[in-house]
Write a protein that holds these residues in place. Structure first.
Motif, short mmCIF file in Angstrom:
data_model
loop_
_atom_site.label_atom_id
_atom_site.label_comp_id
_atom_site.label_asym_id
_atom_site.label_seq_id
_atom_site.Cartn_x
_atom_site.Cartn_y
_atom_site.Cartn_z
N LEU A 31 10.89 6.23 -5.98
CA LEU A 31 9.67 6.71 -5.34
C LEU A 31 9.68 8.23 -5.27
CD1 LEU A 31 9.55 4.13 -2.39
CD2 LEU A 31 8.31 4.03 -4.56
N LYS A 32 8.51 8.83 -5.36
CA LYS A 32 8.42 10.29 -5.47
C LYS A 32 7.67 10.95 -4.32
CE LYS A 32 10.52 9.70 -9.35
NZ LYS A 32 11.97 9.95 -9.45
N TYR A 33 7.35 10.18 -3.29
CA TYR A 33 6.67 10.75 -2.13
C TYR A 33 7.41 10.35 -0.87
CZ TYR A 33 2.81 12.13 -5.12
OH TYR A 33 2.05 12.73 -6.10
N GLN A 34 7.64 11.36 0.01
CA GLN A 34 8.41 11.12 1.22
C GLN A 34 7.78 10.06 2.11
OE1 GLN A 34 11.29 11.83 2.23
NE2 GLN A 34 11.05 11.03 4.31
N GLU A 35 6.43 10.00 2.12
CA GLU A 35 5.76 9.00 2.95
C GLU A 35 6.13 7.58 2.51
OE1 GLU A 35 3.25 12.73 2.82
OE2 GLU A 35 4.38 11.50 1.40
N ASP A 36 6.22 7.37 1.21
CA ASP A 36 6.59 6.04 0.70
C ASP A 36 8.04 5.71 1.01
OD1 ASP A 36 4.04 5.72 -0.29
OD2 ASP A 36 4.55 6.39 -2.31
N ILE A 37 8.92 6.71 0.86
CA ILE A 37 10.34 6.50 1.15
C ILE A 37 10.55 6.21 2.62
CG2 ILE A 37 12.61 7.63 1.21
CD1 ILE A 37 11.79 9.15 -1.33
N ALA A 38 9.85 6.96 3.48
CA ALA A 38 9.99 6.76 4.92
C ALA A 38 9.52 5.37 5.33
CB ALA A 38 9.20 7.83 5.66
N ARG A 39 8.47 4.90 4.69
CA ARG A 39 7.96 3.58 5.02
C ARG A 39 8.99 2.50 4.70
NH1 ARG A 39 2.41 0.59 2.93
NH2 ARG A 39 3.00 -1.49 3.70
N LEU A 40 9.67 2.65 3.56
CA LEU A 40 10.61 1.62 3.14
C LEU A 40 11.96 1.73 3.86
CD1 LEU A 40 9.98 1.33 -0.67
CD2 LEU A 40 9.30 -0.24 1.12
N LYS A 41 12.24 2.88 4.45
CA LYS A 41 13.52 3.02 5.14
C LYS A 41 13.53 2.34 6.50
CE LYS A 41 15.84 6.85 2.92
NZ LYS A 41 16.47 8.17 3.04
N ASP B 19 0.83 -1.21 0.00
CA ASP B 19 0.00 0.00 0.00
C ASP B 19 0.87 1.26 0.00
OD1 ASP B 19 -2.20 1.63 0.07
OD2 ASP B 19 -2.45 1.50 2.24
N LEU B 20 1.29 1.67 -1.20
CA LEU B 20 2.06 2.90 -1.35
C LEU B 20 1.15 4.03 -1.82
CD1 LEU B 20 5.30 1.63 -3.13
CD2 LEU B 20 5.03 2.19 -0.71
N PHE B 21 1.56 5.26 -1.55
CA PHE B 21 0.80 6.41 -2.03
C PHE B 21 0.85 6.47 -3.56
CE2 PHE B 21 0.28 10.91 -3.15
CZ PHE B 21 -0.90 11.20 -2.48
N LYS B 22 2.01 6.17 -4.14
CA LYS B 22 2.17 6.15 -5.61
C LYS B 22 3.13 5.04 -5.99
CE LYS B 22 2.30 7.35 -9.94
NZ LYS B 22 3.15 6.23 -10.37
N ASN B 23 2.59 4.04 -6.66
CA ASN B 23 3.42 2.94 -7.12
C ASN B 23 4.41 3.41 -8.18
OD1 ASN B 23 2.30 0.90 -5.53
ND2 ASN B 23 0.68 0.49 -7.01
N PRO B 24 5.61 2.86 -8.19
CA PRO B 24 6.57 3.23 -9.24
C PRO B 24 6.12 2.72 -10.60
CG PRO B 24 7.44 1.42 -7.91
CD PRO B 24 6.19 1.89 -7.23
N GLY B 25 6.22 3.56 -11.61
CA GLY B 25 5.87 3.15 -12.96
C GLY B 25 7.07 2.56 -13.68
#
Length: 309
Positions: free
Chosen positions: A280-290, A242-248
């Motif tokens: 990834l282009k949204y900080q929320e997604d990056i933070a989740r994966l870090k 569940d990401l805000f924006k999936n990578p294309g």
């Protein structure tokens, strides 16, 4: 506009697949069928899907493969007729008025005829898409139509019905041959059924792992094969959470290019953490994966690839 002959349209679906593949666009059978039918029936293609799945690239591949000009109308909120269709070159018109006054020309009708002539007409994408005599019909890309408002959508419906534009001062300009129209939308809003009915519809989805790997091999040939396999497997798993924006696909290509530039031959936790902004282009997604999520995904990827041999 191109001044050379265009390539013939494909005669079969297989030829359509080959046409697109020749431009490094790997199309599935269902998409190739829609493209083939749109070309044969002279109907617009309406391509819907998430951002980054390759909708725009279809138009680019068709233009290159068919040797046609590509006319792109990038849609945005507030797009109007002057920006999309045509406008008059007012500075040049004012200069003509001054020259007429200086030369003593008083015939109002002659002045108006001179002012509102083709040489003062600035053709915007819609008018350009109607083509020019003796030139091949272009590929007309109407990109991200969902960003415009309903009023412009209604105007576009009229244009696509007859492939003509009426300019009050000049009259009606009609395409000698309808352009190849590709309409894309990211579905941020619904497009009216009246426009969709005039098109052949296709939902462009993310590619499966095998297709995405082949795309990487074509687009980033310098990437190590093991790295490409890990990248594809990692990205495919990212799209399942569940990401805000999936990578294309574009982001997958960018990530593979970046890692190749860093001389990486395999994924590791540190490299992933340092380069996530490419993917990834949204900080929320990056933070989740870090957190531990990225390490868990990488561990699963390596285990699955090892098991697959």
């Amino acid at each position: 506009m191109a001044d050379h002959l265009s390539n013939p349209l494909p005669d079969t679906i297989d030829e359509t697949v080959s046409l697109l593949a020749g431009q490094n666009y790997l199309a599935g059978r269902s998409l190739a069928t829609v493209v083939f039918l749109a070309l044969r029936m002279k109907r617009p293609m309406f391509l819907e899907g998430e951002a980054g799945v390759g909708k725009t690239e279809i138009a680019k591949a068709l233009a290159k493969g068919l040797n046609r000009p590509l006319i792109r109308l990038q849609c945005y909120e507030g797009l109007d007729i002057a920006s999309a269709v045509y406008e008059w070159n007012y500075p040049a018109q004012m200069l003509d008025i001054r020259l007429s006054e200086a030369s003593g020309l008083q015939d109002r009708k002659s002045i108006e005829t001179s002012l509102y002539s083709e040489r003062h007409l600035i053709r915007r994408p819609v008018l350009q898409a109607l083509g020019e005599p003796g030139q091949p019909a272009p590929v007309f890309l109407i990109d991200e139509l969902d960003r415009t408002d309903e009023a412009f959508e209604a105007f576009l419906l009229e244009v696509l019905s007859d492939f003509q534009v009426t300019i009050p001062e000049l009259g009606t300009i009609k395409a000698a041959e309808p352009p190849i129209v590709v309409i894309t939308t990211n579905r941020t809003r619904e497009i009216h059924d009246a426009l969709k009915r005039r098109c052949l519809y296709h939902w462009v989805d993310y590619p499966d792992a095998a297709q995405e790997l082949e795309i990487l091999r074509r687009k980033v040939p310098g990437a190590a094969d093991a790295l490409s396999r890990q990248i594809v497997a990692y990205v495919q798993k990212l799209r399942s959470i569940d990401l805000f924006k999936n990578p294309g696909v574009a982001e997958t290509i960018d990530w593979a290019t970046a890692l190749t530039e860093l001389d990486r031959i395999a994924l590791d936790p540190e490299t992933i953490a340092d380069t996530l902004g490419t993917l990834l282009k949204y900080q929320e997604d990056i933070a989740r994966l870090k957190g531990g999520e990225s390490d868990r995904i990488l561990s699963d990827v390596k285990a699955e690839l090892l098991a697959a041999g």
